[in-house]
Design a protein around this motif. Structure first.
Motif, mmCIF file in Angstrom:
data_model
loop_
_atom_site.group_PDB
_atom_site.id
_atom_site.type_symbol
_atom_site.label_atom_id
_atom_site.label_comp_id
_atom_site.label_asym_id
_atom_site.label_seq_id
_atom_site.Cartn_x
_atom_site.Cartn_y
_atom_site.Cartn_z
ATOM 1 N N GLY A 30 0.355 -1.533 -0.185
ATOM 2 C CA GLY A 30 -0.123 0.523 -0.238
ATOM 3 C C GLY A 30 0.586 1.499 0.073
ATOM 4 O O GLY A 30 2.127 1.541 0.231
ATOM 5 N N GLU A 31 0.584 2.218 -0.347
ATOM 6 C CA GLU A 31 0.580 3.744 -0.887
ATOM 7 C C GLU A 31 1.301 3.828 0.798
ATOM 8 O O GLU A 31 1.310 3.556 2.336
ATOM 9 N N ALA A 32 2.417 5.048 0.779
ATOM 10 C CA ALA A 32 3.399 6.038 2.201
ATOM 11 C C ALA A 32 1.379 6.299 2.878
ATOM 12 O O ALA A 32 0.840 7.159 2.404
ATOM 13 N N GLY A 33 1.881 6.059 4.416
ATOM 14 C CA GLY A 33 1.031 6.218 4.847
ATOM 15 C C GLY A 33 -0.708 5.514 5.065
ATOM 16 O O GLY A 33 -1.090 5.643 6.207
ATOM 17 N N ILE A 34 -0.777 4.232 4.365
ATOM 18 C CA ILE A 34 -1.719 3.710 4.515
ATOM 19 C C ILE A 34 -2.113 3.168 6.084
ATOM 20 O O ILE A 34 -3.706 2.276 6.404
#
Length: 900
Positions: A30-34
């Protein structure tokens, strides 16, 4: 810890830790910070409560260029077990981790050591391996984790990894994917209300809209609501978050900002190093409380001896917001602080460099040499590439790039190698060397066959410069292409001319193999003479044995090919050379099948397929798949044979890999013969002899004469076969290739008129066939069939009986059934063949059973097959009841019966 909106994912990870069958781990993407780290932390906490030992490693962008940094972090808590590892594994792991000096360790031996260490730890309590941010793990550590993941079979070990992108390490390691998306509206609302319960209603609505379910945005943006730029919807969300973190830094004291910048650029997280470098940067010593304001701003946290950033985006935001001068001064301060660590010092100096600097370039080159000695090819490549950028001399730059490209080729990194040699400033000779390097991928299968002539010329030019070893490597690469492709007579002659002028001694195994690959018939007699002398010295050098095994196969000496390759395999295993091991295994399997040794061929072919896939060798894997298809055909499993042949053909057709396609057609011909589809069988096999067909392979086409003859006679194509025979006879006049002469003797007898057939069958049986039992059985079968057709029924029975017994013993079910049918027609019934170990065990199990029968311990078997000893033990527990035995002594008897 409260997780909002992740109940389903947390439940799945908890089930993983509980150890369900058939799953070795999960890759959370998943994307950064997800919220990947939060989810994994919750699963790890639950595992700890349940009594599972949790071992962790986290990738850091600053550590990517330090070989095995991530593995060191992972194995540190179980380091006491290193002393109990088998010596080769212990030496490899200690060298890789920089704990001892030693020869360059194989990445696969390091992987096996890590697997053994984890399996031993799991014997006391289950182990959960947590690897976060694997996109930033150093490549060597990521490769070890992938190696371990592929081999977790029965141990109580699970692997839980997080990855930011859809590409990167561990994607092909057999882990179950878990894409992590953004939160639902309800979950996002719950999360925002839990971190900022008293927000203004309008601000709350805007934050929910702008965050769009992104957990890190929901938890961090509320502190920046006064900064409208941060909430600018035009900006990408990650940039808005970085601005948020940077804005927190601006308000901190100067000394704190300096300490934060140093901490963000320091790869270890050591508080002591951060403080020392900050002191150098500021010109005055600092104390730990200098970071207190950063803790209060929720940017960093203290752990034992370490400072950690609460999120990677915080770490990246701080250097991004600093000036170039500030970053350079911080790097130099760190370089001064880590003077006792030359590799780290070199990298900090490199990152501070403002232009070419030969001193730093030389330091990086030394760092690359140290990384290489530890087995860290990726780290060595990165150091050499950076050294090239800092090189003051153009030649030095080119040489460093070529060295890096060479390492990339050796470690299978094609894109990296191609990028490294894409340099317009290379001299013509260096461009040629670069081109030759890239040809090392897939043995040049995808290249234009005309490239072989260019390589021959390059080898000649390099040899003229006195670079004998380099010329030999180029010559060998070109010769290998003559196996996979068909360059034509002119290119082959050019290669032979270059080889003849080489100062390398004629008995060099590489030169012998070159002659075999380039001119299997013209040079076949001389090659065979050398091979028969050298076969008595097998076991001294596995690489030499591998070369000679390949040479033997080309000249039709399958018995010698099996002996050389069988000698090569244990040594290649011990050295951890998994890149070339599938090649030796494929030669071993191909040769043993042709000899009728299916029991030996099956596990070799299966392992070759597995290792070829793991090491990125699709065409070698395709060849081993085709061998598996041939095995299935000979065992009478026609459905499986056809499926395997189709799969192998897809691999071979991708680039016209002729040996793959030739073996596919051989397997299909065998299926056609067994099923009575003789016209189809003849058509399939005849393709091997058509130079315009992609299945044509100069050497292999001459080694299926017996099958082709059987199909031709039964398809009513005897005259066509006689024409083929007339084309092959001249080859027999110039070479003593056993496979060719055995096939021709068989064909002459089968195609002969009644008056001479008996003498030719007798001559075929009187030939030296002691190492070729399947071929002897085939002659007995054909002779028995001929005698029965001549109404000499009583005489036919002895030959048919010998054929049936031979084929039963070898497990050649399709031919054995044919012998039974002929015997019934001759008035003699046959007992049904009872299943043996070959029918009851998988190829993997059979391989383990054979090694156990030889007296090897579970640890020794594990070292041979790159498995943990506990996995071996579990397999043996399954094998014993399948064979009806209860001890290793009984197992030895059951396995020994296979070769009786």
């Amino acid at each position: 810890m409260t997780l909002h909106g992740r109940d389903v994912e947390l439940k799945e990870l908890t089930e993983l830790v509980d150890g369900p069958e058939g799953r070795v781990g999960v890759l959370v993407r998943g994307e950064a910070g997800i919220g990947k780290s939060a989810l994994v932390a919750a699963a790890a906490a639950a595992a700890s409560v349940a009594g599972t030992r949790v071992l962790r490693t986290t990738g850091a962008e600053a550590e990517q260029d330090f070989a095995y940094a991530g593995l060191h972090q992972l194995l540190h808590p179980v380091r006491s077990g290193v002393a109990e590892l088998p010596a080769p594994q212990r030496t490899a792991l200690r060298t890789a981790l920089g704990l001892a000096e030693g020869p360059e360790p194989s990445a696969y031996l390091v992987g096996l050591a890590a697997l053994t260490l984890l399996a031993d730890a799991a014997a006391a309590k289950p182990v959960l391996v947590v690897a976060e941010d694997v996109q930033w793990l150093d490549r060597a550590s990521a490769d070890v984790l992938a190696f371990v993941a592929r081999r977790i079979e029965t141990e109580p070990i699970a692997l839980l990894a997080t990855l930011r992108d859809d590409s990167g390490p561990l994607l092909d390691a057999g882990l179950s994917p878990m894409p992590l998306g953004r939160l639902t509206d309800d979950a996002a609302t719950e999360l925002l209300d839990s971190v900022a319960p008293r927000l203004d209603a309008m601000v709350r609505t805007r934050l929910l809209a702008e965050s769009a379910g992104h957990p890190l945005a929901l938890t961090e943006l509320p502190s920046a609501v006064a900064d409208l730029d941060v909430l600018d919807p035009v900006l990408p969300l990650t940039e808005r978050l970085e601005r948020t973190f940077a804005s927190r830094v601006v308000t901190l004291p100067e000394s704190t900002r300096a300490a934060l910048l140093v901490a963000a650029l320091n790869e270890t997280g050591s508080i002591a190093e951060t403080l020392a470098a900050t002191g150098i940067l500021l010109g005055t010593p600092v104390e730990p409380d200098v970071l207190g304001p950063a803790v209060d701003a929720r940017l960093v946290e203290f752990e034992v001896g370490c400072v950690t950033f609460r999120h990677p985006l915080m770490r990246s935001a701080i250097p991004a917001a600093a000036t170039l001068g500030d970053r350079r001064r911080a790097q130099l301060a760190l370089a001064e602080t880590v003077r006792e660590h030359p590799d780290r010092r070199a990298w900090h100096q490199a990152r501070a460099a403002s232009g070419p600097d030969e001193t730093v370039a030389a330091a990086l080159e030394s760092a690359a040499d140290r990384a290489r000695r530890r087995g860290g090819a990726a780290a060595a490549i990165a150091a050499l590439e950076q050294a090239a950028r800092l090189s003051e001399d153009q030649d030095a730059r080119a040489d460093r790039l070529l060295r890096a490209a060479g390492l990339a080729v050796e470690s299978g990194r094609r894109e990296t190698a191609e990028r490294l040699v894409r340099d317009e400033s290379f001299s013509p000779r260096r461009k040629a060397a670069a081109s030759q390097l890239l040809s090392g991928f897939e043995d040049g299968v995808r290249e234009d066959p005309a490239r072989i002539g260019e390589l021959a010329a390059l080898a000649g030019a390099v040899a003229a410069d006195g670079q004998d070893d380099a010329a030999m490597r180029i010559l060998w690469g070109a010769a290998m292409r003559c196996f996979w492709a068909e360059p034509g007579t002119t290119a082959r002659r050019t290669l032979l001319d270059v080889a003849a002028k080489s100062p390398i001694h004629d008995d060099d195994p590489r030169l012998i193999a070159v002659a075999a690959y380039v001119a299997p018939f013209e040079r076949g007699a001389a090659v065979l003479e050398q091979l028969r002398v050298l076969v008595g010295a097998t076991g001294a050098d596995p690489e030499t044995d591998r070369y000679l095994g390949s040479a033997s196969l080309q000249v039709g000496a399958f018995d010698l090919a099996a002996r050389f390759s069988t000698a090569a395999v244990p040594g290649l295993r011990a050295q951890g050379k998994l890149g070339v091991l599938p090649r030796a295994l494929a030669v071993q399997a191909w040769s043993r099948v042709r000899l009728g040794d299916l029991a030996g061929a099956a596990p070799s072919a299966a392992e070759a397929v597995r290792l070829a896939r793991e090491t990125g060798q699709p065409f070698m894997g395709g060849l081993a798949l085709a061998v598996q298809a041939e095995i299935a055909a000979l065992r009478g499993d026609h459905k499986q044979a056809s499926a395997l042949a189709d799969e192998a053909e897809r691999a071979g057709l991708a680039a016209g890999a002729r040996p793959v396609l030739a073996t596919v057609q051989l397997a299909r011909g065998l299926v056609g013969l067994s099923e009575g589809r003789y016209e189809d069988a003849f058509a399939d096999l005849r393709r091997l002899l058509d130079p315009a067909d992609p299945a044509y392979q100069l050497a292999l086409r001459a080694y299926c004469v017996a099958e082709l003859t059987e199909a031709a006679v039964r398809a009513g194509q005897a005259d066509a076969m006689r024409e083929i025979l007339a084309e092959l006879e001249p080859l027999a006049a110039v070479t003593s290739a056993p496979a060719l002469h055995i096939g021709l003797r068989f064909a002459r007898a089968v195609l002969a008129p009644k008056e001479t057939a008996e003498d030719l069958f007798t001559a075929a049986l009187q030939a030296e066939l002691s190492g070729w039992p399947a071929e002897r059985g085939r002659v007995h079968l054909a002779f028995g069939e001929w005698l029965r057709r001549q109404r000499r029924v009583v005489e036919s029975r002895a030959h048919l009986r010998a054929a049936r017994e031979t084929f039963d013993a070898l497990g050649l079910a399709a031919w054995a059934e044919r012998a039974r049918r002929e015997l019934r027609s001759a008035g003699e019934s046959s007992p049904n063949r009872s299943p043996d170990a070959r029918d009851k065990l998988t190829p993997h199990e059979l391989s383990i059973a054979q090694l156990a029968a030889e007296g090897l311990t579970n640890r020794e078997i594990g070292q041979r097959l790159y498995l943990s000893h506990r996995t071996v033990g579990t397999h043996l527990h399954r094998i014993f009841p399948k064979l009806g035995v209860s001890s290793r002594a009984e197992l030895a008897g059951a396995v020994r019966a296979l070769s009786d």
